[in-house]
Scaffold this motif. Structure first.
Motif, mmCIF file in Angstrom:
data_model
loop_
_atom_site.group_PDB
_atom_site.id
_atom_site.type_symbol
_atom_site.label_atom_id
_atom_site.label_comp_id
_atom_site.label_asym_id
_atom_site.label_seq_id
_atom_site.Cartn_x
_atom_site.Cartn_y
_atom_site.Cartn_z
ATOM 1 N N GLY A 49 5.166 14.435 12.223
ATOM 2 C CA GLY A 49 3.968 15.092 11.712
ATOM 3 C C GLY A 49 3.308 15.808 12.805
ATOM 4 N N LEU A 50 2.385 16.566 12.465
ATOM 5 C CA LEU A 50 1.707 17.388 13.666
ATOM 6 C C LEU A 50 0.416 16.484 14.033
ATOM 7 N N ASP A 51 -0.091 16.891 15.428
ATOM 8 C CA ASP A 51 -1.282 16.077 15.782
ATOM 9 C C ASP A 51 -2.586 16.825 15.191
ATOM 10 N N THR A 52 -2.689 16.481 13.997
ATOM 11 C CA THR A 52 -3.893 17.276 13.373
ATOM 12 C C THR A 52 -4.223 16.406 12.154
ATOM 13 N N PRO A 53 -5.468 16.469 11.555
ATOM 14 C CA PRO A 53 -5.805 15.936 10.340
ATOM 15 C C PRO A 53 -4.524 16.360 9.378
ATOM 16 N N TYR A 54 -4.447 15.537 8.302
ATOM 17 C CA TYR A 54 -3.439 16.050 7.213
ATOM 18 C C TYR A 54 -3.910 16.951 6.395
ATOM 19 N N PRO A 55 -3.318 18.415 6.360
ATOM 20 C CA PRO A 55 -3.828 19.241 5.707
ATOM 21 C C PRO A 55 -3.683 19.354 4.133
ATOM 22 N N LEU A 56 -4.526 20.073 3.473
ATOM 23 C CA LEU A 56 -4.010 20.381 1.979
ATOM 24 C C LEU A 56 -3.067 21.660 1.779
ATOM 25 N N ILE A 57 -3.727 22.721 2.028
ATOM 26 C CA ILE A 57 -3.171 23.856 1.845
ATOM 27 C C ILE A 57 -1.948 24.289 2.598
ATOM 28 N N HIS A 58 -1.716 23.627 3.763
ATOM 29 C CA HIS A 58 -0.754 23.678 4.814
ATOM 30 C C HIS A 58 -0.018 22.606 4.913
ATOM 31 N N GLU A 59 0.266 21.706 3.792
ATOM 32 C CA GLU A 59 0.937 20.589 3.812
ATOM 33 C C GLU A 59 2.480 20.775 4.245
ATOM 34 N N THR A 89 0.944 -1.204 0.105
ATOM 35 C CA THR A 89 -0.083 -0.025 -0.055
ATOM 36 C C THR A 89 0.745 1.209 -0.103
ATOM 37 N N PRO A 90 0.528 2.162 -0.818
ATOM 38 C CA PRO A 90 1.223 3.616 -0.933
ATOM 39 C C PRO A 90 0.950 4.607 0.298
ATOM 40 N N TYR A 91 1.685 4.970 0.991
ATOM 41 C CA TYR A 91 1.577 5.844 2.218
ATOM 42 C C TYR A 91 2.275 7.193 1.993
ATOM 43 N N GLY A 92 1.637 8.224 2.803
ATOM 44 C CA GLY A 92 2.454 9.379 3.083
ATOM 45 C C GLY A 92 2.218 10.861 2.056
ATOM 46 N N GLY A 93 2.693 11.724 2.385
ATOM 47 C CA GLY A 93 2.408 13.006 1.863
ATOM 48 C C GLY A 93 3.496 13.384 0.865
ATOM 49 N N GLY A 94 3.462 14.713 0.564
ATOM 50 C CA GLY A 94 4.243 15.370 -0.324
ATOM 51 C C GLY A 94 3.432 15.462 -1.922
ATOM 52 N N ILE A 95 2.317 14.916 -1.969
ATOM 53 C CA ILE A 95 1.699 15.100 -3.145
ATOM 54 C C ILE A 95 0.522 15.893 -3.266
ATOM 55 N N ALA A 96 0.275 16.585 -2.218
ATOM 56 C CA ALA A 96 -1.015 17.585 -2.171
ATOM 57 C C ALA A 96 -2.177 16.636 -2.332
ATOM 58 N N GLY A 97 -2.191 15.619 -1.481
ATOM 59 C CA GLY A 97 -3.245 14.825 -1.675
ATOM 60 C C GLY A 97 -4.349 14.652 -0.565
ATOM 61 N N GLY A 98 -3.981 15.955 0.213
ATOM 62 C CA GLY A 98 -4.965 15.917 1.554
ATOM 63 C C GLY A 98 -5.215 15.121 2.486
ATOM 64 N N HIS A 99 -6.373 15.135 3.246
ATOM 65 C CA HIS A 99 -6.470 14.194 4.413
ATOM 66 C C HIS A 99 -6.838 12.777 4.064
ATOM 67 N N TYR A 100 -7.170 12.414 2.764
ATOM 68 C CA TYR A 100 -7.676 10.912 2.584
ATOM 69 C C TYR A 100 -6.630 10.315 1.602
ATOM 70 N N HIS A 101 -5.528 10.974 1.377
ATOM 71 C CA HIS A 101 -4.362 10.398 0.356
ATOM 72 C C HIS A 101 -3.129 10.838 1.130
ATOM 73 N N SER A 102 -3.007 10.939 2.265
ATOM 74 C CA SER A 102 -1.618 11.452 2.493
ATOM 75 C C SER A 102 -0.934 10.730 3.932
ATOM 76 N N GLN A 103 -1.806 9.739 4.458
ATOM 77 C CA GLN A 103 -1.484 9.460 5.997
ATOM 78 C C GLN A 103 -0.568 8.490 5.972
ATOM 79 N N SER A 104 0.060 8.304 7.383
ATOM 80 C CA SER A 104 1.172 7.440 7.448
ATOM 81 C C SER A 104 0.670 6.289 8.580
ATOM 82 N N PRO A 105 -0.140 5.634 8.555
ATOM 83 C CA PRO A 105 -0.672 4.540 9.356
ATOM 84 C C PRO A 105 0.048 3.481 9.923
ATOM 85 N N GLU A 106 1.130 3.586 9.737
ATOM 86 C CA GLU A 106 2.349 2.355 10.197
ATOM 87 C C GLU A 106 2.061 2.137 11.455
#
Length: 325
Positions: A295-305, A118-135
């Motif tokens: 990462g911060l203790d917030t949902p993964y943001p889009l514009i503030h990635e 499964t692909p994980y992580g941010g850096g692609i401006a995917g927002g809170h449903y396509h950027s999480q790291s749930p390992e």
């Protein structure tokens, strides 16, 4: 050797696994003729047929339930969850079924042939449903192995080792690096042992530890620190469960300092487990508190990635603070 990207390396590993074992099956959402959303399985259906590389319905719980059934009957079940963010509907199947099959039967049956990619992580401006790291959710589950590669060479060798391992493995792929990470990779078969960290570079002042896409950022921070005369030792953990306590502890006893960085939120992240264990193993060698840059203790943001990400500047500042403590 050939210079390829991470997606191509993963595709090569899957092809080798399919050729090696006629009972190896690849399945998931759009993995067939489409090759998956990132094209990691491109060409495999054409080479091995629709019976061995095929699409599933859009139901993650169903994918893993199906995978458990296949693996319990001796198949090499290689399941793809399209994004790591989508793995949660399958959480019960993974932690209550996959992880416990062997234990609950007294080793009379198991699902050791299961690998979940499964692909994980941010850096692609995917927002809170396509950027999480749930390992970290899965590292507390006995019976599972959790593996994260950082580049094409590691991806191919670790994926082949995961598929061949006698335990269910969750293989998290850093999607930001799928095409961005390019390197020399052997064209043939090889594997990298699970549970063994790699010391990427040696240093004397501080140990920097991470996994997956975060290693690229850690290396940038280390280069900044080196310009200020701070010697950094960098370790790629590679496997989170089991993780290589001995290699990390040996490094920390030498440097006296440890900084751990990952994309996932700080609270409950796997860095906390590492910090607790290394504090226990290396207490008398520590020159400063163990640092976590996450990462911060917030949902993964889009514009503030960019503000959310544990980037090289945050890591560099933490390195300096640790050395000057």
């Amino acid at each position: 050797m050939a210079k390829i990207n991470m997606l191509q390396a993963i595709n090569q590993a899957l092809e080798i696994a399919m050729k090696e074992d006629s009972k190896a099956l690849i399945f998931g959402e759009d993995v067939g003729h489409f090759g998956g959303v990132f094209r990691a399985t491109s060409g495999l259906q054409e080479k091995f047929g629709k019976d061995r590389c095929f699409n599933t319905p859009l139901t993650e719980q169903g994918i893993l339930g199906f995978a458990n059934g296949l693996a319990s009957n001796g198949f090499k079940a290689i399941a793809e969850i399209q994004f790591a963010d989508y793995i949660f509907p399958a959480f019960d199947q993974i932690v209550n079924e996959s992880a416990k099959f062997r234990y609950r039967s007294g080793n009379e049956f198991n699902v050791g042939g299961l690998t979940v990619r499964t692909p994980y992580g941010g850096g692609i401006a995917g927002g809170h449903y396509h950027s999480q790291s749930p390992e970290a959710y899965f590292t507390q589950t006995p019976g599972l192995k959790v593996v994260v590669p950082r580049n094409p060479y590691q991806a191919k060798g670790l994926l082949l080792a995961s598929i061949r391992d006698d335990n269910p493995v969750i293989f998290f792929e850093p999607k930001r690096l799928y095409r961005a990470s390019v390197g020399e990779v052997p064209e043939g078969d090889y594997h990298i042992d699970l549970g063994k960290a790699e010391v990427m570079s040696h240093g004397d002042d501080i140990t920097l530890l991470g996994w997956g896409a975060q290693l690229e950022i850690i290396e940038k921070a280390a280069a900044m620190a080196e310009e200020k005369g701070i010697s950094c030792e960098i370790i790629d953990l590679r496997s989170l469960t089991p993780w290589d306590v001995d290699t990390v502890a040996e490094s920390v006893r030498k440097t006296g300092r440890l900084l751990i960085s990952h994309e996932a939120p700080l609270t409950g992240g796997f860095a906390g487990e590492i910090a607790a264990r290394i504090q226990q193993e290396c207490f008398l060698s520590l020159e400063s508190p163990i640092s976590r840059v996450c990462g911060l203790d917030t949902p993964y943001p889009l514009i503030h990635e960019k503000e959310y990400m544990a980037d090289q500047y945050k890591i560099y500042e933490a390195i300096v603070a640790s050395v000057n403590y």
